[in-house]
Design a protein around this motif. Structure first.
Motif, PDB file in Angstrom:
ATOM      1  N   GLY A 147       0.635  -1.180  -0.034  1.00 28.23           N
ATOM      2  CA  GLY A 147       0.024  -0.032   0.082  1.00 28.23           C
ATOM      3  C   GLY A 147       0.808   1.622   0.014  1.00 28.23           C
ATOM      4  N   ASN A 148       2.034   1.293  -0.126  1.00 27.84           N
ATOM      5  CA  ASN A 148       3.018   2.454  -0.145  1.00 27.84           C
ATOM      6  C   ASN A 148       3.943   2.404  -1.307  1.00 27.84           C
ATOM      7  N   ALA A 149       4.171   3.469  -1.668  1.00 27.59           N
ATOM      8  CA  ALA A 149       5.454   3.433  -2.814  1.00 27.59           C
ATOM      9  C   ALA A 149       6.712   3.076  -2.213  1.00 27.59           C
ATOM     10  N   VAL A 150       7.506   2.656  -2.578  1.00 31.91           N
ATOM     11  CA  VAL A 150       8.743   2.211  -2.076  1.00 31.91           C
ATOM     12  C   VAL A 150       9.894   2.656  -3.113  1.00 31.91           C
ATOM     13  N   GLU A 151       9.485   2.949  -4.352  1.00 30.34           N
ATOM     14  CA  GLU A 151      10.466   3.484  -5.358  1.00 30.34           C
ATOM     15  C   GLU A 151       9.463   4.413  -6.105  1.00 30.34           C
ATOM     16  N   VAL A 152      10.105   5.700  -6.509  1.00 32.89           N
ATOM     17  CA  VAL A 152       9.745   6.424  -7.352  1.00 32.89           C
ATOM     18  C   VAL A 152      10.482   7.073  -8.351  1.00 32.89           C
ATOM     19  N   ILE A 153      10.098   6.847  -9.718  1.00 35.04           N
ATOM     20  CA  ILE A 153      10.996   7.408 -10.696  1.00 35.04           C
ATOM     21  C   ILE A 153      10.069   8.747 -11.122  1.00 35.04           C
ATOM     22  N   ALA A 154      10.550   9.946 -11.198  1.00 32.61           N
ATOM     23  CA  ALA A 154       9.844  11.183 -11.469  1.00 32.61           C
ATOM     24  C   ALA A 154      10.460  12.057 -12.863  1.00 32.61           C
ATOM     25  N   PHE A 155       9.517  12.171 -13.880  1.00 33.25           N
ATOM     26  CA  PHE A 155       9.929  12.983 -14.846  1.00 33.25           C
ATOM     27  C   PHE A 155       9.323  14.132 -14.717  1.00 33.25           C
ATOM     28  N   LEU A 156       9.752  15.295 -15.095  1.00 34.28           N
ATOM     29  CA  LEU A 156       9.286  16.606 -15.092  1.00 34.28           C
ATOM     30  C   LEU A 156       9.930  17.430 -15.878  1.00 34.28           C
ATOM     31  N   ASP A 157       9.404  18.661 -16.287  1.00 28.57           N
ATOM     32  CA  ASP A 157      10.282  19.699 -16.932  1.00 28.57           C
ATOM     33  C   ASP A 157      10.879  20.471 -15.787  1.00 28.57           C
ATOM     34  N   LEU A 158      12.246  20.215 -15.642  1.00 28.99           N
ATOM     35  CA  LEU A 158      13.177  20.881 -14.435  1.00 28.99           C
ATOM     36  C   LEU A 158      13.277  22.394 -14.719  1.00 28.99           C
ATOM     37  N   THR A 159      13.099  22.568 -15.778  1.00 26.78           N
ATOM     38  CA  THR A 159      13.184  24.458 -16.041  1.00 26.78           C
ATOM     39  C   THR A 159      12.461  25.259 -15.266  1.00 26.78           C
ATOM     40  N   PRO A 160      11.067  25.073 -15.252  1.00 26.53           N
ATOM     41  CA  PRO A 160      10.313  25.935 -14.534  1.00 26.53           C
ATOM     42  C   PRO A 160      10.441  25.559 -13.208  1.00 26.53           C
ATOM     43  N   TYR A 161      10.630  24.284 -12.590  1.00 29.81           N
ATOM     44  CA  TYR A 161      10.688  23.990 -11.270  1.00 29.81           C
ATOM     45  C   TYR A 161      11.966  24.722 -10.670  1.00 29.81           C
ATOM     46  N   ASP A 162      13.263  24.601 -11.633  1.00 31.31           N
ATOM     47  CA  ASP A 162      14.412  24.981 -11.032  1.00 31.31           C
ATOM     48  C   ASP A 162      14.410  26.655 -11.263  1.00 31.31           C
ATOM     49  N   ASP A 163      13.369  27.119 -12.302  1.00 27.50           N
ATOM     50  CA  ASP A 163      13.254  28.635 -12.096  1.00 27.50           C
ATOM     51  C   ASP A 163      12.590  29.049 -10.911  1.00 27.50           C
ATOM     52  N   VAL A 164      11.783  28.570 -10.479  1.00 22.50           N
ATOM     53  CA  VAL A 164      11.032  28.891  -8.912  1.00 22.50           C
ATOM     54  C   VAL A 164      12.160  28.893  -7.871  1.00 22.50           C
ATOM     55  N   LEU A 165      12.951  27.700  -7.998  1.00 27.76           N
ATOM     56  CA  LEU A 165      13.969  27.902  -6.651  1.00 27.76           C
ATOM     57  C   LEU A 165      15.051  28.871  -6.987  1.00 27.76           C
ATOM     58  N   ARG A 166      15.147  29.296  -8.094  1.00 27.07           N
ATOM     59  CA  ARG A 166      16.221  30.312  -8.465  1.00 27.07           C
ATOM     60  C   ARG A 166      15.723  31.654  -8.104  1.00 27.07           C
ATOM     61  N   ARG A 167      14.403  32.011  -8.599  1.00 26.35           N
ATOM     62  CA  ARG A 167      13.730  33.362  -8.799  1.00 26.35           C
ATOM     63  C   ARG A 167      13.218  33.870  -7.417  1.00 26.35           C
ATOM     64  N   VAL A 168      12.584  32.859  -6.714  1.00 26.49           N
ATOM     65  CA  VAL A 168      11.817  33.218  -5.705  1.00 26.49           C
ATOM     66  C   VAL A 168      12.867  33.041  -4.217  1.00 26.49           C
ATOM     67  N   PRO A 169      13.008  34.018  -3.601  1.00 27.73           N
ATOM     68  CA  PRO A 169      13.863  33.587  -2.438  1.00 27.73           C
ATOM     69  C   PRO A 169      13.291  32.898  -1.316  1.00 27.73           C
ATOM     70  N   ALA A 170      13.968  31.818  -0.565  1.00 27.74           N
ATOM     71  CA  ALA A 170      13.647  31.133   0.263  1.00 27.74           C
ATOM     72  C   ALA A 170      13.178  31.959   1.661  1.00 27.74           C
ATOM     73  N   PRO A 171      12.248  31.512   2.446  1.00 26.30           N
ATOM     74  CA  PRO A 171      11.782  32.100   3.653  1.00 26.30           C
ATOM     75  C   PRO A 171      13.141  32.220   4.648  1.00 26.30           C
ATOM     76  N   THR A 172      12.817  33.222   5.279  1.00 30.56           N
ATOM     77  CA  THR A 172      14.132  33.304   6.414  1.00 30.56           C
ATOM     78  C   THR A 172      13.704  32.082   7.520  1.00 30.56           C
ATOM     79  N   THR A 173      14.784  31.899   8.346  1.00 30.49           N
ATOM     80  CA  THR A 173      14.770  30.793   9.191  1.00 30.49           C
ATOM     81  C   THR A 173      13.861  31.120  10.337  1.00 30.49           C
ATOM     82  N   ASN A 174      13.108  32.307  10.545  1.00 31.71           N
ATOM     83  CA  ASN A 174      11.886  32.647  11.438  1.00 31.71           C
ATOM     84  C   ASN A 174      10.637  32.396  10.723  1.00 31.71           C
TER      85      ASN A 174
END
Length: 178
Positions: A147-174
């Protein structure tokens, strides 16, 4: 003598039929069990996606085994293999969702099952904290056990995903956004 040969031949055919029936019985039983497991796995994954689409927030905790191996295919900075649900969530999920003002939700999905594998092709949408929509298409191949996934292989367009990580600052530690 021909009558005796004919009787032996018929008896041999009957015996062969009985043996063949027993030989085929376990295969049909196995096929039935495999179909049942496929249906159950497909249902588990489909229902988890349905809850996520309806606003649920426990998708990864519900569906992933604690020792899952999650691989993001590709060549971008976010591609790689994560050993364990907590590692995957901490290193791949949280950094991304912390940059969103509305979470990603599946808006369209197709689900197939084959043995202990479930394949989900889905489109997701969310909103980044800078007001730019995030849209992506995914194909996940999940290997299921108990009943649980023990292995996952994920395919996606990494360009928009990585763009969010690059473009939008991470929240501060607080927890506040810069």
């Amino acid at each position: 003598m021909p009558l005796l040969t004919s009787l032996r031949f018929r008896a041999g055919l009957v015996a062969l039929g009985v043996v063949a029936s027993f030989a085929l019985l376990p295969q049909s039983t196995y096929a039935s069990q495999a179909t049942s497991a496929e249906s159950r796995n497909k249902q588990i994954v489909t229902e988890a996606f349905d809850r996520w689409e309806s606003g649920g927030t426990g998708f990864f905790d519900e569906l992933l085994a604690p020792d899952v191996v999650w691989t993001i295919k590709g060549s971008g900075p976010s591609a790689g293999t994560f050993q364990g649900r907590d590692v995957f969530v901490d290193q791949a999920v949280r950094p991304f969702v912390s940059r969103l003002s509305t979470p990603i939700r599946p808006v369209d999905k197709r689900v197939w099952a084959d043995g202990d594998h479930v394949i989900v092709n889905w489109d997701g949408e969310g909103m980044a904290r800078d007001g730019v929509p995030y849209r992506n298409s995914y194909a996940w191949i999940l290997r299921m056990r108990d009943g649980n996934a023990v292995e996952v292989i994920a395919f996606l367009d990494l360009t928009p995903y990585d763009d969010v990580l690059r473009r939008v600052p991470a929240p501060t530690t607080n927890g506040e956004h810069p």
